[in-house]
Motif scaffolding. Structure first.
Motif, PDB file in Angstrom:
ATOM      1  N   TYR A  94       0.866  -1.180   0.000  1.00 35.20           N
ATOM      2  CA  TYR A  94       0.000   0.000   0.000  1.00 35.20           C
ATOM      3  C   TYR A  94       0.899   1.225   0.000  1.00 35.20           C
ATOM      4  O   TYR A  94       2.013   1.210   0.515  1.00 35.20           O
ATOM      5  N   CYS A  95       0.409   2.308  -0.624  1.00 29.43           N
ATOM      6  CA  CYS A  95       1.282   3.454  -0.896  1.00 29.43           C
ATOM      7  C   CYS A  95       1.475   4.374   0.299  1.00 29.43           C
ATOM      8  O   CYS A  95       2.506   5.033   0.427  1.00 29.43           O
ATOM      9  N   ARG A 103      -6.328   8.147   5.366  1.00 30.62           N
ATOM     10  CA  ARG A 103      -7.378   7.977   6.363  1.00 30.62           C
ATOM     11  C   ARG A 103      -7.279   6.628   7.067  1.00 30.62           C
ATOM     12  O   ARG A 103      -8.199   6.206   7.753  1.00 30.62           O
ATOM     13  N   GLY A 104      -6.137   5.964   6.884  1.00 26.69           N
ATOM     14  CA  GLY A 104      -5.888   4.705   7.582  1.00 26.69           C
ATOM     15  C   GLY A 104      -6.586   3.511   6.979  1.00 26.69           C
ATOM     16  O   GLY A 104      -6.573   2.421   7.557  1.00 26.69           O
ATOM     17  N   ASP A 105      -7.190   3.677   5.799  1.00 27.04           N
ATOM     18  CA  ASP A 105      -7.923   2.593   5.147  1.00 27.04           C
ATOM     19  C   ASP A 105      -6.998   1.909   4.140  1.00 27.04           C
ATOM     20  O   ASP A 105      -7.245   1.899   2.935  1.00 27.04           O
ATOM     21  N   PHE A 106      -5.929   1.302   4.664  1.00 29.84           N
ATOM     22  CA  PHE A 106      -4.868   0.772   3.806  1.00 29.84           C
ATOM     23  C   PHE A 106      -5.353  -0.358   2.901  1.00 29.84           C
ATOM     24  O   PHE A 106      -4.842  -0.552   1.805  1.00 29.84           O
ATOM     25  N   VAL A 107      -6.332  -1.111   3.355  1.00 32.44           N
ATOM     26  CA  VAL A 107      -6.801  -2.264   2.582  1.00 32.44           C
ATOM     27  C   VAL A 107      -7.463  -1.821   1.273  1.00 32.44           C
ATOM     28  O   VAL A 107      -7.569  -2.610   0.337  1.00 32.44           O
ATOM     29  N   HIS A 108      -7.883  -0.556   1.204  1.00 30.52           N
ATOM     30  CA  HIS A 108      -8.486  -0.028  -0.012  1.00 30.52           C
ATOM     31  C   HIS A 108      -7.571   0.991  -0.689  1.00 30.52           C
ATOM     32  O   HIS A 108      -8.056   1.874  -1.420  1.00 30.52           O
ATOM     33  N   VAL A 129       9.325  -8.150  -2.213  1.00 26.76           N
ATOM     34  CA  VAL A 129       8.074  -7.492  -1.833  1.00 26.76           C
ATOM     35  C   VAL A 129       8.393  -6.194  -1.102  1.00 26.76           C
ATOM     36  O   VAL A 129       9.448  -6.055  -0.470  1.00 26.76           O
ATOM     37  N   HIS A 130       7.470  -5.242  -1.172  1.00 29.17           N
ATOM     38  CA  HIS A 130       7.624  -3.982  -0.459  1.00 29.17           C
ATOM     39  C   HIS A 130       7.472  -4.209   1.045  1.00 29.17           C
ATOM     40  O   HIS A 130       6.718  -5.089   1.483  1.00 29.17           O
ATOM     41  N   GLN A 131       8.167  -3.399   1.831  1.00 28.86           N
ATOM     42  CA  GLN A 131       8.133  -3.568   3.285  1.00 28.86           C
ATOM     43  C   GLN A 131       6.730  -3.377   3.873  1.00 28.86           C
ATOM     44  O   GLN A 131       6.427  -3.904   4.953  1.00 28.86           O
ATOM     45  N   SER A 132       5.838  -2.664   3.165  1.00 26.85           N
ATOM     46  CA  SER A 132       4.484  -2.475   3.679  1.00 26.85           C
ATOM     47  C   SER A 132       3.696  -3.779   3.705  1.00 26.85           C
ATOM     48  O   SER A 132       2.651  -3.866   4.349  1.00 26.85           O
ATOM     49  N   ALA A 288      -9.510  -9.508   3.370  1.00 29.54           N
ATOM     50  CA  ALA A 288      -8.684 -10.211   4.355  1.00 29.54           C
ATOM     51  C   ALA A 288      -8.089  -9.271   5.404  1.00 29.54           C
ATOM     52  O   ALA A 288      -8.487  -9.288   6.570  1.00 29.54           O
ATOM     53  N   GLY A 289      -7.147  -8.444   5.011  1.00 29.19           N
ATOM     54  CA  GLY A 289      -6.475  -7.552   5.947  1.00 29.19           C
ATOM     55  C   GLY A 289      -5.057  -7.287   5.501  1.00 29.19           C
ATOM     56  O   GLY A 289      -4.454  -8.095   4.784  1.00 29.19           O
ATOM     57  N   VAL A 290      -4.528  -6.140   5.907  1.00 32.63           N
ATOM     58  CA  VAL A 290      -3.160  -5.778   5.535  1.00 32.63           C
ATOM     59  C   VAL A 290      -2.171  -6.415   6.506  1.00 32.63           C
ATOM     60  O   VAL A 290      -2.555  -7.178   7.402  1.00 32.63           O
ATOM     61  N   ALA A 291      -0.894  -6.069   6.349  1.00 35.90           N
ATOM     62  CA  ALA A 291       0.162  -6.759   7.084  1.00 35.90           C
ATOM     63  C   ALA A 291      -0.005  -6.665   8.601  1.00 35.90           C
ATOM     64  O   ALA A 291       0.235  -7.639   9.317  1.00 35.90           O
ATOM     65  N   ALA A 292      -0.413  -5.508   9.103  1.00 41.98           N
ATOM     66  CA  ALA A 292      -0.589  -5.369  10.549  1.00 41.98           C
ATOM     67  C   ALA A 292      -1.680  -6.314  11.059  1.00 41.98           C
ATOM     68  O   ALA A 292      -1.576  -6.863  12.166  1.00 41.98           O
ATOM     69  N   ASP A 293      -2.725  -6.513  10.259  1.00 44.97           N
ATOM     70  CA  ASP A 293      -3.793  -7.442  10.641  1.00 44.97           C
ATOM     71  C   ASP A 293      -3.295  -8.888  10.619  1.00 44.97           C
ATOM     72  O   ASP A 293      -3.680  -9.702  11.467  1.00 44.97           O
ATOM     73  N   ILE A 294      -2.437  -9.210   9.638  1.00 37.52           N
ATOM     74  CA  ILE A 294      -1.825 -10.546   9.601  1.00 37.52           C
ATOM     75  C   ILE A 294      -0.989 -10.770  10.850  1.00 37.52           C
ATOM     76  O   ILE A 294      -1.041 -11.840  11.468  1.00 37.52           O
ATOM     77  N   GLU A 295      -0.228  -9.754  11.224  1.00 41.94           N
ATOM     78  CA  GLU A 295       0.622  -9.889  12.410  1.00 41.94           C
ATOM     79  C   GLU A 295      -0.223 -10.142  13.652  1.00 41.94           C
ATOM     80  O   GLU A 295       0.117 -10.993  14.492  1.00 41.94           O
TER      81      GLU A 295
END
Length: 342
Positions: A94-95, A103-108, A129-132, A288-295
């Protein structure tokens, strides 16, 4: 000397999977290179391989349930070091600067990149892969356990924690397969009165072993009536791909109940406005969720002993594993394994 690694490739939409060799490349700014140790085979990979997902770049290397170890770091990478154990899921980038990200809506994210579609994925010995897109793997989770949790796991955990359900509420998991067997475990450990729903009685004992408090055989019982007898479901998490089975749960929702649609399904559901009005109900999709959600998912699973039921297969048998997934013959999740680093 050119250094190569093994990778699975789909040359054009609908082509068969084949093993090929790719040249190892150094990570660019903000990127890391991962030595892949395990990658789950998800049914969504078939949508990518068929060319149904916009933004897919062919030839494509599928795989978005990745677990491995960082072996090279690009310029500007922060918080990550060579040797770190990491997982990568569906959202590989995510950029951080678009309207949604600000607005913190990284999944979109408007510039989001799907792992194994927009860039080569985890059916390979290496991945850049990008660190994000990185999530840390707890020491107590193996790579083969962590990999499916990076997609199937976070889909279940994150959707349930974002729902309106609270400990003590009835939560039903429709379908006890690759997603559902994790959903039952997460729901039970999150303190919900957990109901597993599947076709036939063959999965009843297994569902109870996974932590379900109740089991409903959708071929023998009126599912909605059974749910109402339990007080109604605050959430029905639909992991099955049968639209009729999903629609049959709507009248079993409690007031303000939610039908979570989690399985990839192109067919329509039959839900009337009257059904939703009577229950103040909602039909809710959830990515699903972004990386923080996976963690968060990995940490919760590690603490509570939640593990996927898997069928490991070596990378060179990727086509066989993919075929088993497509025919629903696998033991919930095929996980491709790669040689361990020396």
């Amino acid at each position: 000397m050119t250094v190569t690694y093994r990778s699975v490739e789909v040359s054009q939409p609908g082509d068969a999977l084949r093993i090929t060799e790719r040249t190892v490349r150094e990570p660019g700014p903000g990127e890391v290179r991962i030595r892949v140790l395990a990658c789950g085979v998800c049914h969504s990979d078939s949508q990518i391989a068929a060319g149904h997902l916009p933004g897919t770049v062919f030839p494509v290397t599928p795989g978005h349930e990745v677990a491995g170890q960082i072996d090279a770091i690009g310029a500007g990478v922060e918080e990550w070091q060579i040797g770190d154990r990491v997982a990568v899921g569906w959202f590989g980038f995510y950029c951080g600067s678009c309207y949604r990200c600000r607005r913190g809506d990284f999944v979109h994210c408007e510039r989001s990149k799907v792992t194994g579609a927009a860039f080569p994925g985890g059916y390979a010995e290496m991945l850049v892969v990008h660190q994000s897109g990185l999530a840390r793997i707890p020491d107590t989770l193996s790579a083969t356990d962590a990999a499916p949790l990076a997609c199937a796991g976070v889909t279940m955990f994150h959707s349930l924690r974002e729902s309106g359900a609270r400990p003590g509420d009835v939560v039903a998991i429709l379908g006890v397969g690759g997603l559902g067997h994790l959903g039952v475990q997460f729901a039970a450990k999150m303190g919900f009165v957990t109901v597993a729903i599947a076709r036939g009685n063959e999965k009843a004992d297994m569902a109870m072993q996974l932590g379900a408090h109740h089991y409903i055989d959708a071929t023998a019982d009126d599912v909605a009536k059974k749910l109402r007898a339990l007080g109604g479901a605050r959430v029905v998490a639909a992991t099955a791909t049968n639209p009729a089975a999903i629609s049959a749960t709507v009248d079993g929702l409690a007031p303000h109940g939610e039908l979570l649609t989690l399985a990839v399904l192109g067919e329509s559901l039959h839900v009337t406005p009257l059904q939703l009005i009577n229950s103040s109900g909602t039909v809710h999709g959830h990515p699903a969720g972004v990386a923080a959600d996976i963690e968060d998912t990995l940490e919760f699973a590690a603490v509570h002993g939640i593990r996927p039921w898997i069928e490991p297969m070596p990378l060179h048998e990727a086509a066989t594993g993919y075929d088993r997934m497509m025919r629903n013959e696998a033991r919930f999740r095929v996980v491709l394994t790669m040689p361990q680093p020396a």
